[in-house]
Scaffold this motif. Structure first.
Motif, mmCIF file in Angstrom:
data_model
loop_
_atom_site.group_PDB
_atom_site.id
_atom_site.type_symbol
_atom_site.label_atom_id
_atom_site.label_comp_id
_atom_site.label_asym_id
_atom_site.label_seq_id
_atom_site.Cartn_x
_atom_site.Cartn_y
_atom_site.Cartn_z
ATOM 1 N N ALA A 15 0.824 -1.207 0.000
ATOM 2 C CA ALA A 15 0.000 0.000 0.000
ATOM 3 C C ALA A 15 0.858 1.257 0.000
ATOM 4 N N THR A 16 1.959 1.239 0.730
ATOM 5 C CA THR A 16 2.863 2.389 0.768
ATOM 6 C C THR A 16 3.488 2.636 -0.597
ATOM 7 N N LEU A 17 3.917 1.590 -1.270
ATOM 8 C CA LEU A 17 4.506 1.744 -2.603
ATOM 9 C C LEU A 17 3.481 2.278 -3.600
ATOM 10 N N ILE A 18 2.266 1.753 -3.545
ATOM 11 C CA ILE A 18 1.211 2.224 -4.455
ATOM 12 C C ILE A 18 0.884 3.693 -4.171
ATOM 13 N N GLU A 19 0.750 4.048 -2.914
ATOM 14 C CA GLU A 19 0.449 5.445 -2.567
ATOM 15 C C GLU A 19 1.594 6.365 -2.972
ATOM 16 N N ASN A 20 2.826 5.897 -2.823
ATOM 17 C CA ASN A 20 3.975 6.686 -3.236
ATOM 18 C C ASN A 20 3.929 6.961 -4.732
ATOM 19 N N CYS A 21 3.534 5.963 -5.514
ATOM 20 C CA CYS A 21 3.367 6.165 -6.953
ATOM 21 C C CYS A 21 2.333 7.244 -7.211
ATOM 22 N N THR A 22 1.191 7.126 -6.557
ATOM 23 C CA THR A 22 0.092 8.070 -6.762
ATOM 24 C C THR A 22 0.527 9.492 -6.433
ATOM 25 N N ILE A 23 1.177 9.668 -5.308
ATOM 26 C CA ILE A 23 1.646 11.000 -4.894
ATOM 27 C C ILE A 23 2.659 11.552 -5.890
ATOM 28 N N SER A 24 3.477 10.688 -6.465
ATOM 29 C CA SER A 24 4.532 11.110 -7.391
ATOM 30 C C SER A 24 4.044 11.251 -8.826
ATOM 31 N N GLY A 25 2.760 10.989 -9.068
ATOM 32 C CA GLY A 25 2.229 11.102 -10.424
ATOM 33 C C GLY A 25 2.599 9.938 -11.324
ATOM 34 N N ILE A 26 2.893 8.791 -10.728
ATOM 35 C CA ILE A 26 3.272 7.588 -11.473
ATOM 36 C C ILE A 26 2.076 6.644 -11.481
ATOM 37 N N ASN A 27 1.778 6.045 -12.615
ATOM 38 C CA ASN A 27 0.708 5.062 -12.702
ATOM 39 C C ASN A 27 1.139 3.822 -11.914
ATOM 40 N N PRO A 28 0.462 3.512 -10.796
ATOM 41 C CA PRO A 28 0.887 2.376 -9.969
ATOM 42 C C PRO A 28 0.881 1.043 -10.721
#
Length: 62
Positions: A19-32
């Motif tokens: 969940a942390t990795l997915i949220e980090n993607c979202t915050i960074s504008g990266i498609n999880p």
């Protein structure tokens, strides 16, 4: 066989990491989904375990 994501403390820990990795993607504008697919492909292709830090989502925006 115990579920790796639910029903145990280890499963909760695993889910927290994912969940942390997915949220980090979202915050960074990266498609999880795209990040996860690319990361898993690179690992399957033999990316060295001691260099897994290079695959983290925050390195894509660094």
């Amino acid at each position: 066989m115990e579920n790796a994501l639910a029903g145990s403390d280890e499963g909760g820990d695993n889910w927290a990491v994912i969940a942390t990795l997915i949220e980090n993607c979202t915050i960074s504008g990266i498609n999880p989904h795209a990040w996860l697919a690319e990361t898993l492909s690179r690992l399957a292709a033999g990316h060295p375990a001691n260099a897994v830090g290079e695959l983290m989502p925050w390195t894509a925006v660094a």
